[in-house]
Design a protein around this motif. Sequence first.
Motif, PDB file in Angstrom:
ATOM      1  N   VAL A  58       0.855  -1.181   0.000  1.00  0.00           N
ATOM      2  CA  VAL A  58       0.000   0.000   0.000  1.00  0.00           C
ATOM      3  C   VAL A  58       0.895   1.236   0.000  1.00  0.00           C
ATOM      4  O   VAL A  58       1.827   1.337   0.798  1.00  0.00           O
ATOM      5  CB  VAL A  58      -0.940  -0.004   1.217  1.00  0.00           C
ATOM      6  N   THR A  59       0.611   2.173  -0.904  1.00  0.00           N
ATOM      7  CA  THR A  59       1.411   3.383  -1.052  1.00  0.00           C
ATOM      8  C   THR A  59       0.569   4.616  -0.765  1.00  0.00           C
ATOM      9  O   THR A  59      -0.544   4.749  -1.283  1.00  0.00           O
ATOM     10  CB  THR A  59       1.981   3.487  -2.485  1.00  0.00           C
ATOM     11  N   ILE A  60       1.132   5.509   0.058  1.00  0.00           N
ATOM     12  CA  ILE A  60       0.516   6.810   0.319  1.00  0.00           C
ATOM     13  C   ILE A  60       1.581   7.844  -0.029  1.00  0.00           C
ATOM     14  O   ILE A  60       2.669   7.850   0.553  1.00  0.00           O
ATOM     15  CB  ILE A  60       0.068   6.943   1.782  1.00  0.00           C
ATOM     16  N   ARG A  61       1.252   8.708  -0.968  1.00  0.00           N
ATOM     17  CA  ARG A  61       2.271   9.626  -1.504  1.00  0.00           C
ATOM     18  C   ARG A  61       1.658  11.006  -1.766  1.00  0.00           C
ATOM     19  O   ARG A  61       0.502  11.117  -2.162  1.00  0.00           O
ATOM     20  CB  ARG A  61       2.808   9.043  -2.809  1.00  0.00           C
ATOM     21  N   ASN A  62       2.461  12.054  -1.529  1.00  0.00           N
ATOM     22  CA  ASN A  62       2.080  13.435  -1.870  1.00  0.00           C
ATOM     23  C   ASN A  62       0.700  13.805  -1.331  1.00  0.00           C
ATOM     24  O   ASN A  62      -0.135  14.342  -2.052  1.00  0.00           O
ATOM     25  CB  ASN A  62       2.103  13.648  -3.393  1.00  0.00           C
ATOM     26  N   SER A  63       0.470  13.511  -0.060  1.00  0.00           N
ATOM     27  CA  SER A  63      -0.849  13.750   0.536  1.00  0.00           C
ATOM     28  C   SER A  63      -0.721  14.404   1.908  1.00  0.00           C
ATOM     29  O   SER A  63       0.337  14.368   2.530  1.00  0.00           O
ATOM     30  CB  SER A  63      -1.611  12.426   0.659  1.00  0.00           C
ATOM     31  N   THR A  64      -1.820  14.999   2.358  1.00  0.00           N
ATOM     32  CA  THR A  64      -1.865  15.619   3.680  1.00  0.00           C
ATOM     33  C   THR A  64      -3.015  15.032   4.495  1.00  0.00           C
ATOM     34  O   THR A  64      -4.070  14.679   3.955  1.00  0.00           O
ATOM     35  CB  THR A  64      -2.038  17.148   3.592  1.00  0.00           C
ATOM     36  N   PHE A  65      -2.775  14.962   5.793  1.00  0.00           N
ATOM     37  CA  PHE A  65      -3.761  14.452   6.745  1.00  0.00           C
ATOM     38  C   PHE A  65      -3.760  15.400   7.934  1.00  0.00           C
ATOM     39  O   PHE A  65      -2.697  15.715   8.478  1.00  0.00           O
ATOM     40  CB  PHE A  65      -3.379  13.047   7.221  1.00  0.00           C
ATOM     41  N   GLU A  66      -4.956  15.838   8.347  1.00  0.00           N
ATOM     42  CA  GLU A  66      -5.015  16.767   9.475  1.00  0.00           C
ATOM     43  C   GLU A  66      -6.311  16.622  10.256  1.00  0.00           C
ATOM     44  O   GLU A  66      -7.314  16.146   9.745  1.00  0.00           O
ATOM     45  CB  GLU A  66      -4.855  18.211   9.002  1.00  0.00           C
ATOM     46  N   ARG A  67      -6.205  17.017  11.514  1.00  0.00           N
ATOM     47  CA  ARG A  67      -7.365  17.170  12.393  1.00  0.00           C
ATOM     48  C   ARG A  67      -8.270  15.934  12.485  1.00  0.00           C
ATOM     49  O   ARG A  67      -9.486  16.055  12.368  1.00  0.00           O
ATOM     50  CB  ARG A  67      -8.194  18.367  11.958  1.00  0.00           C
ATOM     51  N   ASN A  68      -7.663  14.762  12.704  1.00  0.00           N
ATOM     52  CA  ASN A  68      -8.560  13.648  13.004  1.00  0.00           C
ATOM     53  C   ASN A  68      -9.153  13.865  14.396  1.00  0.00           C
ATOM     54  O   ASN A  68      -8.544  14.511  15.242  1.00  0.00           O
ATOM     55  CB  ASN A  68      -7.855  12.295  12.901  1.00  0.00           C
ATOM     56  N   THR A  69     -10.338  13.383  14.616  1.00  0.00           N
ATOM     57  CA  THR A  69     -11.003  13.558  15.908  1.00  0.00           C
ATOM     58  C   THR A  69     -11.443  12.198  16.432  1.00  0.00           C
ATOM     59  O   THR A  69     -11.565  11.238  15.681  1.00  0.00           O
ATOM     60  CB  THR A  69     -12.239  14.473  15.778  1.00  0.00           C
ATOM     61  N   ARG A  70     -11.680  12.123  17.701  1.00  0.00           N
ATOM     62  CA  ARG A  70     -12.160  10.901  18.370  1.00  0.00           C
ATOM     63  C   ARG A  70     -11.231   9.717  18.197  1.00  0.00           C
ATOM     64  O   ARG A  70     -10.808   9.134  19.175  1.00  0.00           O
ATOM     65  CB  ARG A  70     -13.567  10.528  17.907  1.00  0.00           C
ATOM     66  N   GLY A  71     -10.933   9.297  17.011  1.00  0.00           N
ATOM     67  CA  GLY A  71     -10.110   8.115  16.802  1.00  0.00           C
ATOM     68  C   GLY A  71      -8.724   8.281  17.387  1.00  0.00           C
ATOM     69  O   GLY A  71      -8.220   9.387  17.547  1.00  0.00           O
ATOM     70  N   ASP A  72      -8.090   7.162  17.674  1.00  0.00           N
ATOM     71  CA  ASP A  72      -6.789   7.157  18.318  1.00  0.00           C
ATOM     72  C   ASP A  72      -5.658   7.527  17.363  1.00  0.00           C
ATOM     73  O   ASP A  72      -4.620   8.007  17.789  1.00  0.00           O
ATOM     74  CB  ASP A  72      -6.553   5.752  18.892  1.00  0.00           C
ATOM     75  N   ASP A  73      -5.821   7.298  16.079  1.00  0.00           N
ATOM     76  CA  ASP A  73      -4.726   7.451  15.124  1.00  0.00           C
ATOM     77  C   ASP A  73      -5.182   8.248  13.899  1.00  0.00           C
ATOM     78  O   ASP A  73      -6.352   8.264  13.563  1.00  0.00           O
ATOM     79  CB  ASP A  73      -4.250   6.073  14.634  1.00  0.00           C
ATOM     80  N   THR A  74      -4.191   8.841  13.211  1.00  0.00           N
ATOM     81  CA  THR A  74      -4.502   9.466  11.928  1.00  0.00           C
ATOM     82  C   THR A  74      -4.336   8.430  10.826  1.00  0.00           C
ATOM     83  O   THR A  74      -5.263   8.157  10.076  1.00  0.00           O
ATOM     84  CB  THR A  74      -3.610  10.698  11.685  1.00  0.00           C
ATOM     85  N   LEU A  75      -3.136   7.827  10.718  1.00  0.00           N
ATOM     86  CA  LEU A  75      -2.905   6.708   9.797  1.00  0.00           C
ATOM     87  C   LEU A  75      -2.704   5.451  10.624  1.00  0.00           C
ATOM     88  O   LEU A  75      -1.843   5.412  11.489  1.00  0.00           O
ATOM     89  CB  LEU A  75      -1.657   6.942   8.939  1.00  0.00           C
ATOM     90  N   ARG A  76      -3.463   4.414  10.340  1.00  0.00           N
ATOM     91  CA  ARG A  76      -3.419   3.177  11.119  1.00  0.00           C
ATOM     92  C   ARG A  76      -3.192   1.993  10.190  1.00  0.00           C
ATOM     93  O   ARG A  76      -3.924   1.819   9.206  1.00  0.00           O
ATOM     94  CB  ARG A  76      -4.729   3.004  11.860  1.00  0.00           C
ATOM     95  N   PHE A  77      -2.169   1.173  10.491  1.00  0.00           N
ATOM     96  CA  PHE A  77      -1.856  -0.021   9.713  1.00  0.00           C
ATOM     97  C   PHE A  77      -1.779  -1.213  10.651  1.00  0.00           C
ATOM     98  O   PHE A  77      -1.151  -1.133  11.703  1.00  0.00           O
ATOM     99  CB  PHE A  77      -0.498   0.129   9.006  1.00  0.00           C
ATOM    100  N   ALA A  78      -2.407  -2.318  10.271  1.00  0.00           N
ATOM    101  CA  ALA A  78      -2.317  -3.553  11.043  1.00  0.00           C
ATOM    102  C   ALA A  78      -2.208  -4.726  10.077  1.00  0.00           C
ATOM    103  O   ALA A  78      -3.035  -4.869   9.168  1.00  0.00           O
ATOM    104  CB  ALA A  78      -3.535  -3.730  11.950  1.00  0.00           C
ATOM    105  N   LYS A  79      -1.150  -5.515  10.251  1.00  0.00           N
ATOM    106  CA  LYS A  79      -0.879  -6.674   9.391  1.00  0.00           C
ATOM    107  C   LYS A  79      -0.794  -6.268   7.920  1.00  0.00           C
ATOM    108  O   LYS A  79      -1.476  -6.816   7.059  1.00  0.00           O
ATOM    109  CB  LYS A  79      -1.907  -7.767   9.609  1.00  0.00           C
ATOM    110  N   VAL A  80       0.070  -5.279   7.646  1.00  0.00           N
ATOM    111  CA  VAL A  80       0.284  -4.779   6.287  1.00  0.00           C
ATOM    112  C   VAL A  80       1.779  -4.894   5.982  1.00  0.00           C
ATOM    113  O   VAL A  80       2.602  -4.421   6.759  1.00  0.00           O
ATOM    114  CB  VAL A  80      -0.172  -3.314   6.147  1.00  0.00           C
ATOM    115  N   THR A  81       2.129  -5.491   4.859  1.00  0.00           N
ATOM    116  CA  THR A  81       3.525  -5.563   4.442  1.00  0.00           C
ATOM    117  C   THR A  81       3.749  -4.644   3.240  1.00  0.00           C
ATOM    118  O   THR A  81       2.839  -4.437   2.429  1.00  0.00           O
ATOM    119  CB  THR A  81       3.931  -6.998   4.058  1.00  0.00           C
ATOM    120  N   GLY A  82       4.931  -4.073   3.170  1.00  0.00           N
ATOM    121  CA  GLY A  82       5.264  -3.238   2.018  1.00  0.00           C
ATOM    122  C   GLY A  82       4.588  -1.885   2.003  1.00  0.00           C
ATOM    123  O   GLY A  82       4.237  -1.380   0.939  1.00  0.00           O
ATOM    124  N   ILE A  83       4.449  -1.247   3.151  1.00  0.00           N
ATOM    125  CA  ILE A  83       3.869   0.097   3.225  1.00  0.00           C
ATOM    126  C   ILE A  83       4.893   1.098   2.692  1.00  0.00           C
ATOM    127  O   ILE A  83       6.070   1.029   3.035  1.00  0.00           O
ATOM    128  CB  ILE A  83       3.522   0.474   4.680  1.00  0.00           C
TER     129      ILE A  83
END
Length: 178
Positions: A58-83
Motif C-alpha cells: 500500500v502506497t501513500i504519496r504526496n498527501s496531507t492528513f489533518e485534524r482527526n477527531t475521536r479516533g486514536d490514530d490518523t494513519l493506522r496499519f495492522a498486518k500490512v507488508t510493504g507500506i
Amino acid sequence: KVTFKRLSPDMPWGVIALNGSATKGSIITNCHFSGGSDDTLRFVYYSGMLSVYNSDKVTIRNSTFERNTRGDDTLRFAKVTGITIENVQISKSNGDAIDWDISSGHISETIIQDSGNDGIDLMTSRATIHSVKILNSGDKGISLGEDSRITSHDVTIISATIGLACKDASLVDMHFSE
C-alpha cells in the motif's frame, strides 16, 4: 478528483478503510484528508481516519492528513507488508500520527506536526525511516515496542516529551547527523 463532504460540517466523517487482500497494491496520492475520526464496520474497529488492515504493498504519496477527531490514530496499519509513505504531511493528530502494528515498510520525506500522542508508533513491526521531521509530539516522537526494528537516518524530532522510546526487545539502527 473525489470530494467527500460531511452531512454536518461540525461532525467528523468517520474513516476510509482498506481491509483484505483485494486492497493489495492500493495507491493513495495527491489527497487531502481532514476531520475524520474512527468507526466500526462489520464488527471491525478502525481507529484511524485512514485505516489499512490485512493488506500488502500500500502506497501513500504526496498527501496531507489533518485534524482527526475521536479516533486514536490518523494513519493506522495492522498486518500490512510493504507500506510506502512518501512526501506526506500529518498535522494536529488526536492521538498517534502513524500507528503500525505487525507491519513493515518505509516512511520518507514526511513531516509530522502537533500529534496528541506519538508521532510514529510501531508494535511488532519493521520500518525504514528516512528524511522525516517530527515536531511537537504530545508523548513520544518515535515509539518502538514488542520486538520492532527500525533503520533510520536524517530524522529530526523537536519538542516531544520523549524523543525516542525503544522497549520490549526492539532494536534501532539510527544514524545521526551533526
